[in-house]
Design an enzyme around this catalytic site. Sequence first.
Site, PDB file in Angstrom:
ATOM      1  N   VAL A   1       0.824  -1.209   0.000  1.00 19.90           N
ATOM      2  CA  VAL A   1       0.000   0.000   0.000  1.00 19.90           C
ATOM      3  C   VAL A   1       0.859   1.260   0.000  1.00 19.90           C
ATOM      4  CG1 VAL A   1      -1.655   1.344   1.369  1.00 19.90           C
ATOM      5  CG2 VAL A   1      -1.991  -1.100   1.043  1.00 19.90           C
TER       6      VAL A   1
ATOM      7  N   GLU B   1      -7.711   2.180   2.094  1.00 24.14           N
ATOM      8  CA  GLU B   1      -7.184   1.789   0.787  1.00 24.14           C
ATOM      9  C   GLU B   1      -8.012   0.615   0.236  1.00 24.14           C
ATOM     10  OE1 GLU B   1      -4.634   3.065  -1.245  1.00 24.14           O
ATOM     11  OE2 GLU B   1      -5.836   1.709  -2.461  1.00 24.14           O
ATOM     12  N   PHE B   2      -8.343   0.692  -1.056  1.00 22.94           N
ATOM     13  CA  PHE B   2      -9.148  -0.374  -1.671  1.00 22.94           C
ATOM     14  C   PHE B   2      -8.410  -1.094  -2.803  1.00 22.94           C
ATOM     15  CE2 PHE B   2     -12.128   2.772   0.066  1.00 22.94           C
ATOM     16  CZ  PHE B   2     -12.883   1.955   0.904  1.00 22.94           C
TER      17      PHE B   2
ATOM     18  N   ARG C   1      -6.196  -3.594  -5.118  1.00 25.40           N
ATOM     19  CA  ARG C   1      -5.967  -5.042  -5.150  1.00 25.40           C
ATOM     20  C   ARG C   1      -4.518  -5.292  -5.518  1.00 25.40           C
ATOM     21  NH1 ARG C   1      -9.563  -5.896 -10.077  1.00 25.40           N
ATOM     22  NH2 ARG C   1      -8.601  -3.867 -10.369  1.00 25.40           N
TER      23      ARG C   1
ATOM     24  N   LEU D   1     -17.512 -13.835  -8.071  1.00 27.47           N
ATOM     25  CA  LEU D   1     -18.351 -15.040  -8.016  1.00 27.47           C
ATOM     26  C   LEU D   1     -17.596 -16.228  -8.609  1.00 27.47           C
ATOM     27  CD1 LEU D   1     -21.928 -13.747  -8.984  1.00 27.47           C
ATOM     28  CD2 LEU D   1     -21.116 -14.488  -6.737  1.00 27.47           C
TER      29      LEU D   1
ATOM     30  N   CYS E   1      -5.364  -9.752   3.533  1.00 26.46           N
ATOM     31  CA  CYS E   1      -6.453  -8.900   4.019  1.00 26.46           C
ATOM     32  C   CYS E   1      -7.796  -9.571   4.263  1.00 26.46           C
ATOM     33  CB  CYS E   1      -6.603  -7.706   3.099  1.00 26.46           C
ATOM     34  SG  CYS E   1      -5.163  -6.629   3.258  1.00 26.46           S
TER      35      CYS E   1
ATOM     36  N   ARG F   1       1.083 -14.490   1.725  1.00 28.35           N
ATOM     37  CA  ARG F   1       0.452 -14.422   3.048  1.00 28.35           C
ATOM     38  C   ARG F   1      -0.942 -15.037   2.965  1.00 28.35           C
ATOM     39  NH1 ARG F   1       1.549  -8.112   4.436  1.00 28.35           N
ATOM     40  NH2 ARG F   1       1.164  -7.932   2.213  1.00 28.35           N
TER      41      ARG F   1
HETATM   42  P1  NAD Z   1       3.177  -4.611   4.198  1.00 29.23           P
HETATM   43  O1  NAD Z   1       3.449  -5.581   5.272  1.00 29.23           O
HETATM   44  O2  NAD Z   1       3.431  -4.983   2.781  1.00 29.23           O
HETATM   45  O3  NAD Z   1       4.010  -3.269   4.473  1.00 29.23           O
HETATM   46  C1  NAD Z   1       4.056  -2.612   5.698  1.00 29.23           C
HETATM   47  C2  NAD Z   1       5.375  -1.828   5.768  1.00 29.23           C
HETATM   48  O4  NAD Z   1       5.354  -1.002   6.914  1.00 29.23           O
HETATM   49  C3  NAD Z   1       6.599  -2.724   5.911  1.00 29.23           C
HETATM   50  O5  NAD Z   1       7.554  -2.395   4.907  1.00 29.23           O
HETATM   51  C4  NAD Z   1       7.138  -2.398   7.316  1.00 29.23           C
HETATM   52  O6  NAD Z   1       8.546  -2.477   7.425  1.00 29.23           O
HETATM   53  C5  NAD Z   1       6.656  -0.979   7.484  1.00 29.23           C
HETATM   54  N1  NAD Z   1       6.563  -0.519   8.878  1.00 29.23           N
HETATM   55  C6  NAD Z   1       6.079  -1.198   9.953  1.00 29.23           C
HETATM   56  N2  NAD Z   1       6.132  -0.408  11.045  1.00 29.23           N
HETATM   57  C7  NAD Z   1       6.643   0.792  10.659  1.00 29.23           C
HETATM   58  C8  NAD Z   1       6.920   2.011  11.326  1.00 29.23           C
HETATM   59  N3  NAD Z   1       6.659   2.162  12.625  1.00 29.23           N
HETATM   60  N4  NAD Z   1       7.442   3.026  10.614  1.00 29.23           N
HETATM   61  C9  NAD Z   1       7.719   2.892   9.294  1.00 29.23           C
HETATM   62  N5  NAD Z   1       7.467   1.752   8.612  1.00 29.23           N
HETATM   63  C10 NAD Z   1       6.928   0.724   9.277  1.00 29.23           C
HETATM   64  O7  NAD Z   1       1.671  -4.157   4.388  1.00 29.23           O
HETATM   65  P2  NAD Z   1       0.593  -3.794   3.260  1.00 29.23           P
HETATM   66  O8  NAD Z   1       0.154  -5.033   2.570  1.00 29.23           O
HETATM   67  O9  NAD Z   1       1.091  -2.649   2.477  1.00 29.23           O
HETATM   68  O10 NAD Z   1      -0.627  -3.331   4.187  1.00 29.23           O
HETATM   69  C11 NAD Z   1      -0.589  -2.144   4.924  1.00 29.23           C
HETATM   70  C12 NAD Z   1      -1.974  -1.841   5.455  1.00 29.23           C
HETATM   71  O11 NAD Z   1      -2.859  -1.586   4.357  1.00 29.23           O
HETATM   72  C13 NAD Z   1      -2.635  -2.962   6.242  1.00 29.23           C
HETATM   73  O12 NAD Z   1      -3.436  -2.401   7.250  1.00 29.23           O
HETATM   74  C14 NAD Z   1      -3.512  -3.650   5.222  1.00 29.23           C
HETATM   75  O13 NAD Z   1      -4.613  -4.308   5.817  1.00 29.23           O
HETATM   76  C15 NAD Z   1      -3.979  -2.491   4.393  1.00 29.23           C
HETATM   77  N6  NAD Z   1      -4.317  -2.811   3.005  1.00 29.23           N
HETATM   78  C16 NAD Z   1      -3.532  -3.660   2.295  1.00 29.23           C
HETATM   79  C17 NAD Z   1      -3.844  -3.924   0.963  1.00 29.23           C
HETATM   80  C18 NAD Z   1      -3.019  -4.877   0.142  1.00 29.23           C
HETATM   81  O14 NAD Z   1      -3.448  -5.205  -0.957  1.00 29.23           O
HETATM   82  N7  NAD Z   1      -1.883  -5.355   0.594  1.00 29.23           N
HETATM   83  C19 NAD Z   1      -4.937  -3.301   0.367  1.00 29.23           C
HETATM   84  C20 NAD Z   1      -5.718  -2.429   1.130  1.00 29.23           C
HETATM   85  C21 NAD Z   1      -5.400  -2.184   2.461  1.00 29.23           C
HETATM   86  C1  UGA Z   2      -8.732  -7.372  -1.701  1.00 28.87           C
HETATM   87  C2  UGA Z   2      -9.814  -6.393  -2.197  1.00 28.87           C
HETATM   88  O1  UGA Z   2     -10.243  -6.798  -3.505  1.00 28.87           O
HETATM   89  C3  UGA Z   2      -9.268  -4.974  -2.250  1.00 28.87           C
HETATM   90  O2  UGA Z   2     -10.311  -4.072  -2.616  1.00 28.87           O
HETATM   91  C4  UGA Z   2      -8.737  -4.591  -0.867  1.00 28.87           C
HETATM   92  O3  UGA Z   2      -8.147  -3.308  -0.897  1.00 28.87           O
HETATM   93  C5  UGA Z   2      -7.686  -5.603  -0.430  1.00 28.87           C
HETATM   94  O4  UGA Z   2      -8.273  -6.937  -0.426  1.00 28.87           O
HETATM   95  C6  UGA Z   2      -7.203  -5.348   0.955  1.00 28.87           C
HETATM   96  O5  UGA Z   2      -7.886  -4.772   1.774  1.00 28.87           O
HETATM   97  O6  UGA Z   2      -6.068  -5.792   1.145  1.00 28.87           O
HETATM   98  P1  UGA Z   2      -6.623  -8.586  -2.758  1.00 28.87           P
HETATM   99  O7  UGA Z   2      -6.577  -9.325  -1.468  1.00 28.87           O
HETATM  100  O8  UGA Z   2      -5.380  -7.984  -3.294  1.00 28.87           O
HETATM  101  O9  UGA Z   2      -7.678  -7.373  -2.656  1.00 28.87           O
HETATM  102  O10 UGA Z   2      -7.152  -9.558  -3.879  1.00 28.87           O
HETATM  103  P2  UGA Z   2      -8.578  -9.970  -4.479  1.00 28.87           P
HETATM  104  O11 UGA Z   2      -8.482  -9.873  -5.944  1.00 28.87           O
HETATM  105  O12 UGA Z   2      -9.698  -9.304  -3.826  1.00 28.87           O
HETATM  106  O13 UGA Z   2      -8.601 -11.521  -4.107  1.00 28.87           O
HETATM  107  C7  UGA Z   2      -8.639 -11.954  -2.756  1.00 28.87           C
HETATM  108  C8  UGA Z   2      -8.749 -13.471  -2.716  1.00 28.87           C
HETATM  109  O14 UGA Z   2     -10.035 -13.897  -3.160  1.00 28.87           O
HETATM  110  C9  UGA Z   2      -7.734 -14.194  -3.603  1.00 28.87           C
HETATM  111  O15 UGA Z   2      -7.293 -15.347  -2.919  1.00 28.87           O
HETATM  112  C10 UGA Z   2      -8.529 -14.556  -4.831  1.00 28.87           C
HETATM  113  O16 UGA Z   2      -8.027 -15.660  -5.536  1.00 28.87           O
HETATM  114  C11 UGA Z   2      -9.897 -14.857  -4.194  1.00 28.87           C
HETATM  115  N1  UGA Z   2     -11.045 -14.712  -5.119  1.00 28.87           N
HETATM  116  C12 UGA Z   2     -11.343 -13.494  -5.655  1.00 28.87           C
HETATM  117  C13 UGA Z   2     -11.850 -15.803  -5.383  1.00 28.87           C
HETATM  118  O17 UGA Z   2     -11.610 -16.922  -4.877  1.00 28.87           O
HETATM  119  N2  UGA Z   2     -12.952 -15.637  -6.194  1.00 28.87           N
HETATM  120  C14 UGA Z   2     -13.263 -14.445  -6.742  1.00 28.87           C
HETATM  121  O18 UGA Z   2     -14.289 -14.378  -7.479  1.00 28.87           O
HETATM  122  C15 UGA Z   2     -12.440 -13.346  -6.472  1.00 28.87           C
END
Ligand code: NAD
Ligand code: UGA
Length: 446
Positions: A12, A152-153, A155, A251, A261, A328
């Site tokens: 993110v 954040e939304f 994917r 679906l 997530c 993860r």
């Molecule tokens: P991530 O684990 O990939 O990255 C987190 C980063 O933060 C790491 O690089 C870590 O070293 C750093 N960090 C931790 N503590 C810190 C600090 N005190 N100061 C500075 N850096 C620090 O995590 P992510 O997947 O990017 O997710 C971040 C957040 O966004 C989570 O809450 C997650 O649920 C949310 N989110 C993730 C996604 C996604 O697709 N991965 C999508 C939407 C929302």
């Molecule tokens: C999901 C949401 O789509 C994002 O909007 C959100 O920001 C993010 O979580 C988050 O909060 O981290 P992401 O986890 O990257 O994004 O991937 P998705 O494409 O949503 O898929 C999630 C899981 O569901 C995967 O394992 C995928 O294979 C599975 N999936 C998805 C299905 O089994 N069936 C589907 O029809 C769609």
Amino acid sequence: MKHICVIGTGYVGLVTATGFSDLGNHVVGVDINPERIEQLKQGIMPIYEPGLDELVDRNMRAGRLRFTTSYEEGLEEAEFVFISVGTPEGVDGEADLKYVRAAAETIAKTMKRKLIVINKSTVPVGTGDWVSDIITRAQPEPIPFAVVSCPEFLREGAAVSDFMNPDRNVFGSLDRAAAEAVAELYAPVKSPALITDIRTAEMIKYASNAFLATRISFINEISIMCEKLGADVIEVARGMGLDKRIGPQFLQAGVGFGGSCFPKDVKALAYMAQTYGTHPQLLNAVMEVNDFQRKHILLKLSDLLGSLQECVIGVLGLAFKENTDDVRESPAVSIARQLVNRGAIVRAYDPVAMENAARMLPEVEMMESAYAVAEGADAIVIATPWNEFKQLSMARLHDIMRQPNLVDGRNLYDPDMMQELGFNYRAVGRGFQGQGVNHNNGEHSS
Ligand code: NAD
Ligand code: UGA
């Protein structure tokens, strides 16, 4: 042009920092992980995300994007600071906020000027107020600030295009002017903007993820019934999705949802509900169905092979979904682990996630291609729907396997075609799987 600091450079944070720099702002990405920052300074991406490396490179060269481990450097000129650190699953499913707390405290101790603090991490409802308290208490002297929730939304695998073309952005704050200022940062992406209060914004994020997860568990539950009743879940989903009230997305039946997530957010929302005395029965069922979906793949393999002890089983795909290196909560990794636990000899291949998966699966042999996985195998499981698995030479795969057992956990292939090629083929929710209906009189057999 604004000065922006982004705390955390994971999926993110890195996409947010890069996206804002590409829109012409000056952005500093801060992370406590020195290796990650060193890599970024050298233009090496710490994560796989299509299109991201090019964008990082372009904006670093233009002098709009920098990376550092120093909060002082990151906040020196910043008017906006985004918190985008991890919020992993805690002990009983609650969100662990230790990284958010640390980030908020360090911001408070480092800030020298008025600041809008924007929370992008997915956090329990009420966290914005808590962050506000932390900053007030940790500031050595009072400096004005506002807290905005901007969930954040994006994917994974589509993160760059999701940043540039989101369906919506949500801004929540008690301070309307601060929420509007953050909305203004996003104005160039021209997406609908919803400005609301901070708790509502935090809830929108959890409710959205939980709803998408619910759709997946719903279709997975239907898929199990389809197998028993001789219906085809792909056609069922298509038929449902044509109803505008339902829509076609999310679906696809399969091995269940994974990733960093959906599982953690559904559990965190359920935990929140329980904490406040409500009973999250739907959310609990969503997780239960999801857990079963992985086991269901194992049941299909046992059905084909009997005992899995000493069987050579190939797993195609290790990432939790296609186009990412993220493992993860990956269903593929969980399936591979369960196979190892049952005494199978497991091999796997993934186009980009093998290095990450190898750390979690030391007993699994990583191979260089899908065909290398198939050579001499007693069964193959397709666990991640990478494009390169969609047009494999299935005749070749069939010929090099020891036994032609194929469990297609992502419904990539046509059941009739696979049977014609000689596979013992099992999909998810399609291809009549034996037990169920007497089609003459509708009576059920066992
Ligand atoms: P991530 O684990 O990939 O990255 C987190 C980063 O933060 C790491 O690089 C870590 O070293 C750093 N960090 C931790 N503590 C810190 C600090 N005190 N100061 C500075 N850096 C620090 O995590 P992510 O997947 O990017 O997710 C971040 C957040 O966004 C989570 O809450 C997650 O649920 C949310 N989110 C993730 C996604 C996604 O697709 N991965 C999508 C939407 C929302
Ligand atoms: C999901 C949401 O789509 C994002 O909007 C959100 O920001 C993010 O979580 C988050 O909060 O981290 P992401 O986890 O990257 O994004 O991937 P998705 O494409 O949503 O898929 C999630 C899981 O569901 C995967 O394992 C995928 O294979 C599975 N999936 C998805 C299905 O089994 N069936 C589907 O029809 C769609």
